[in-house]
Design a protein around this motif. Structure first.
Motif, PDB file in Angstrom:
ATOM      1  N   LEU A 189      -0.797   8.712   4.009  1.00 27.02           N
ATOM      2  CA  LEU A 189      -0.957   9.202   3.068  1.00 27.02           C
ATOM      3  C   LEU A 189      -1.913   7.377   2.247  1.00 27.02           C
ATOM      4  CD1 LEU A 189      -1.237   9.974  -0.122  1.00 27.02           C
ATOM      5  CD2 LEU A 189       0.478   9.552  -0.791  1.00 27.02           C
ATOM      6  N   GLN A 190      -1.105   6.502   2.923  1.00 25.86           N
ATOM      7  CA  GLN A 190      -1.774   4.834   2.754  1.00 25.86           C
ATOM      8  C   GLN A 190      -3.095   5.069   3.201  1.00 25.86           C
ATOM      9  OE1 GLN A 190      -0.979   2.911   0.059  1.00 25.86           O
ATOM     10  NE2 GLN A 190      -2.407   2.035   0.548  1.00 25.86           N
ATOM     11  N   SER A 191      -3.094   5.368   4.863  1.00 29.01           N
ATOM     12  CA  SER A 191      -4.370   5.242   5.240  1.00 29.01           C
ATOM     13  C   SER A 191      -5.736   6.063   4.193  1.00 29.01           C
ATOM     14  CB  SER A 191      -4.425   5.809   6.327  1.00 29.01           C
ATOM     15  OG  SER A 191      -3.586   4.925   7.358  1.00 29.01           O
ATOM     16  N   TYR A 192      -5.057   7.398   3.359  1.00 26.97           N
ATOM     17  CA  TYR A 192      -6.556   8.077   3.022  1.00 26.97           C
ATOM     18  C   TYR A 192      -6.958   7.718   1.941  1.00 26.97           C
ATOM     19  CZ  TYR A 192      -7.811  12.158   0.190  1.00 26.97           C
ATOM     20  OH  TYR A 192      -8.710  12.766  -0.981  1.00 26.97           O
ATOM     21  N   MET A 193      -6.087   7.196   1.350  1.00 24.54           N
ATOM     22  CA  MET A 193      -6.586   6.440  -0.565  1.00 24.54           C
ATOM     23  C   MET A 193      -7.144   5.256   0.554  1.00 24.54           C
ATOM     24  SD  MET A 193      -4.788   8.166  -2.621  1.00 24.54           S
ATOM     25  CE  MET A 193      -4.342   7.071  -3.946  1.00 24.54           C
ATOM     26  N   SER A 194      -6.931   4.129   0.928  1.00 19.95           N
ATOM     27  CA  SER A 194      -7.644   3.045   1.456  1.00 19.95           C
ATOM     28  C   SER A 194      -9.630   3.698   2.139  1.00 19.95           C
ATOM     29  CB  SER A 194      -6.987   2.044   2.249  1.00 19.95           C
ATOM     30  OG  SER A 194      -6.523   2.602   3.463  1.00 19.95           O
ATOM     31  N   GLU A 195      -8.931   4.247   2.758  1.00 15.31           N
ATOM     32  CA  GLU A 195     -10.638   5.334   3.013  1.00 15.31           C
ATOM     33  C   GLU A 195     -11.436   5.169   2.749  1.00 15.31           C
ATOM     34  OE1 GLU A 195     -12.510   6.018   6.629  1.00 15.31           O
ATOM     35  OE2 GLU A 195     -10.479   6.139   5.832  1.00 15.31           O
ATOM     36  N   ARG A 196     -12.395   3.693   3.416  1.00 15.35           N
ATOM     37  CA  ARG A 196     -14.270   4.031   2.551  1.00 15.35           C
ATOM     38  C   ARG A 196     -14.517   5.475   1.939  1.00 15.35           C
ATOM     39  NH1 ARG A 196     -19.135   2.387   3.366  1.00 15.35           N
ATOM     40  NH2 ARG A 196     -18.729   2.792   4.762  1.00 15.35           N
ATOM     41  N   ARG A 197     -15.597   5.088   1.294  1.00 12.43           N
ATOM     42  CA  ARG A 197     -16.168   6.583   1.014  1.00 12.43           C
ATOM     43  C   ARG A 197     -17.123   5.957   0.757  1.00 12.43           C
ATOM     44  NH1 ARG A 197     -12.558  10.954  -0.129  1.00 12.43           N
ATOM     45  NH2 ARG A 197     -10.426   9.472  -0.056  1.00 12.43           N
ATOM     46  N   PRO A 198     -18.703   6.757   0.927  1.00 13.03           N
ATOM     47  CA  PRO A 198     -19.855   7.016   0.731  1.00 13.03           C
ATOM     48  C   PRO A 198     -20.272   6.668  -0.402  1.00 13.03           C
ATOM     49  CG  PRO A 198     -19.890   7.929   2.016  1.00 13.03           C
ATOM     50  CD  PRO A 198     -18.396   8.119   2.233  1.00 13.03           C
ATOM     51  N   LYS A 199     -21.396   5.660  -1.195  1.00  8.93           N
ATOM     52  CA  LYS A 199     -21.400   5.578  -2.607  1.00  8.93           C
ATOM     53  C   LYS A 199     -22.305   7.319  -2.740  1.00  8.93           C
ATOM     54  CE  LYS A 199     -24.443   3.438  -6.029  1.00  8.93           C
ATOM     55  NZ  LYS A 199     -25.542   2.513  -6.101  1.00  8.93           N
ATOM     56  N   GLY A 200     -21.996   7.762  -3.772  1.00  6.89           N
ATOM     57  CA  GLY A 200     -22.253   9.130  -4.835  1.00  6.89           C
ATOM     58  C   GLY A 200     -20.942  10.467  -3.710  1.00  6.89           C
ATOM     59  N   TRP A 201     -20.629   9.960  -2.818  1.00  5.23           N
ATOM     60  CA  TRP A 201     -19.072  11.460  -2.390  1.00  5.23           C
ATOM     61  C   TRP A 201     -18.647  11.668  -3.585  1.00  5.23           C
ATOM     62  CZ3 TRP A 201     -20.033  13.803   1.215  1.00  5.23           C
ATOM     63  CH2 TRP A 201     -19.150  14.784   1.688  1.00  5.23           C
ATOM     64  N   TRP A 202     -18.304  12.482  -3.719  1.00  2.00           N
ATOM     65  CA  TRP A 202     -17.630  13.398  -5.236  1.00  2.00           C
ATOM     66  C   TRP A 202     -16.191  12.867  -5.498  1.00  2.00           C
ATOM     67  CZ3 TRP A 202     -13.729  16.903  -5.783  1.00  2.00           C
ATOM     68  CH2 TRP A 202     -13.107  17.650  -4.944  1.00  2.00           C
ATOM     69  N   LEU A 203     -15.831  12.656  -4.579  1.00  2.00           N
ATOM     70  CA  LEU A 203     -14.285  12.062  -4.804  1.00  2.00           C
ATOM     71  C   LEU A 203     -13.914   9.880  -4.671  1.00  2.00           C
ATOM     72  CD1 LEU A 203     -11.316  14.138  -2.492  1.00  2.00           C
ATOM     73  CD2 LEU A 203     -11.703  13.507  -5.105  1.00  2.00           C
ATOM     74  N   ALA A 204     -15.510   9.098  -4.454  1.00  2.00           N
ATOM     75  CA  ALA A 204     -15.444   8.149  -4.471  1.00  2.00           C
ATOM     76  C   ALA A 204     -14.598   7.284  -5.797  1.00  2.00           C
ATOM     77  CB  ALA A 204     -16.514   7.191  -4.069  1.00  2.00           C
ATOM     78  N   GLU A 205     -14.399   8.217  -6.620  1.00  4.86           N
ATOM     79  CA  GLU A 205     -14.741   7.552  -8.176  1.00  4.86           C
ATOM     80  C   GLU A 205     -13.402   8.506  -8.775  1.00  4.86           C
ATOM     81  OE1 GLU A 205     -15.439   4.987  -8.902  1.00  4.86           O
ATOM     82  OE2 GLU A 205     -17.533   4.817  -7.669  1.00  4.86           O
ATOM     83  N   ALA A 206     -12.472   9.034  -7.782  1.00  2.00           N
ATOM     84  CA  ALA A 206     -11.714  10.352  -8.256  1.00  2.00           C
ATOM     85  C   ALA A 206     -10.389   9.147  -8.730  1.00  2.00           C
ATOM     86  CB  ALA A 206     -10.794  11.450  -7.733  1.00  2.00           C
TER      87      ALA A 206
END
Length: 367
Positions: A35-52
């Motif tokens: 879970l920790q790796s998933y939570m810290s994974e960088r996401r592209p700007k604008g990706w729908w879960l980036a600000e979730a």
């Protein structure tokens, strides 16, 4: 989890489809195991879960783990498992030091790279003997299967890692069709489209042809009759039926159109439905996604009315509406660019789509 399920509309592309993509794109494609790796994974700007918020991301992780447990219990694997297993093999020293030089490819060309996931592209890069033997061809304006991030977002910096070349000429379509495409792209200059298509033009030796035609009808049946008339006209001009394609944007309407044509004695090859793999002499019928990679003398785009394209039903926020609009713009670009000489837009019961209106003087509008 009831409150978390309520954070998205399961009937829209920001619902179950997006969760499916999240599991494949950000969990399985990166082979994340905790879970920790998933939570810290960088996401592209604008990706729908980036600000979730964190609770929702944890919820997605729970769904992913349940999915994997179910696969295991059934004795199944999915496409991501296959790719990840292959990645493990080519990551081993035995492949890197001994086998790649003899069993790898001298040259490897990847087409439609904009529709590849990160692990898929990572795999093919390991299958070529030398980096200079790899070529990737892509057009992010035609990423029609989902709103994937750009290749750069996936970790493939195409500016520094590749010798880049934009193909700036269309070698398929007439000048008139390309002019319509350029008018559309100028009206909707999204980042991905503009960067690839900014200098897009016809081949210097491209042929002239008729202007694309837009026609509106009061009823669906009248629109269907026009489809049949256009096909009959092409037959008189000795254009083979197999050189004609009907691209229908609504799946239910596509079925009705096929039934109408068959009742009138026209053979159809509906690659999306029950008529798949029928006679090569039949008219090709598909949605925009399945017409990708094809080309035809005549393309008739059916159901491009104001209320059908883009279809904003089920969207609740401006973000959802913008995402849907960009998705369907890409669908239209793909459908239009399949035509070599003749291109028709048909709609019924309303004004034409905003996309059709945007092409204005490059289209001949008929009542």
């Amino acid at each position: 989890y009831q409150e978390l399920w309520g954070m998205f509309d399961a009937r829209s592309k920001h619902g179950l489809r997006e969760i499916e993509m999240e599991i494949s794109q950000f969990i399985k494609a990166r082979d994340l195991t905790d879970l920790q790796s998933y939570m810290s994974e960088r996401r592209p700007k604008g990706w729908w879960l980036a600000e979730a918020e964190k609770p929702f991301k944890k919820f997605i992780w729970e769904v992913a783990k349940f999915y994997d447990r179910t696969l295991h219990a059934l004795g199944f694997i999915d496409a991501d498992d296959v790719v990840n297993d292959c990645m493990k093999e080519v990551s081993k020293n035995v492949w890197q030091q001994y086998k790649k030089s003899s069993e790898g490819f001298d040259y490897l060309v990847v087409d439609e790279a904009q529709d590849f996931f990160r692990n898929q592209l990572s795999l093919v890069t390991q299958l070529v003997k030398q980096p200079t033997g790899l070529m990737i061809s892509y057009d992010e304006a035609q990423a029609v299967y989902s709103r994937y991030p750009s290749l750069r977002d996936l970790g493939f910096d195409t500016d520094t890692s590749f010798i880049g070349k934009n193909l700036e000429h269309n070698f398929r379509s007439t000048r008139q069709i390309v002019s319509a495409l350029r008018a559309l792209l100028a009206k909707y200059p999204t980042v991905a489209v503009h960067s690839n298509w900014g200098n897009y033009d016809v081949s210097p030796d491209a042929a002239d042809g008729p202007m694309p035609v837009g026609s509106g009808f009061s009823t669906e049946q009248a629109m269907f009759r026009q489809v049949a008339d256009l096909l009959a006209e092409q037959e008189k001009n000795e254009v083979a039926t197999s050189e004609c394609a009907l691209v229908v944007f609504d799946s239910v309407q596509r079925v009705r159109l096929c039934e109408f044509l068959e009742n009138g004695g026209v053979k159809v090859n509906d690659v999306c439905g029950q008529h798949r793999r029928r006679s090569a002499r039949a008219v090709f019928v598909a949605d925009p996604k399945r017409v990708k990679g094809q080309q035809f003398e005549l393309c008739i785009l059916v159901g491009v009315g104001r209320d059908q394209l883009p279809d904003l039903n089920g969207t609740k926020t401006e973000v959802q509406r913008q995402s849907r609009r960009e998705d369907e713009l890409r669908d239209l670009i793909v459908a239009m660019s399949r035509a070599r000489t003749h291109l028709h837009f048909l709609w019924h019961g309303s004004e034409p789509s905003e996309f059709i209106t945007a092409m204005s003087a490059t289209i001949e509008f008929k009542a």
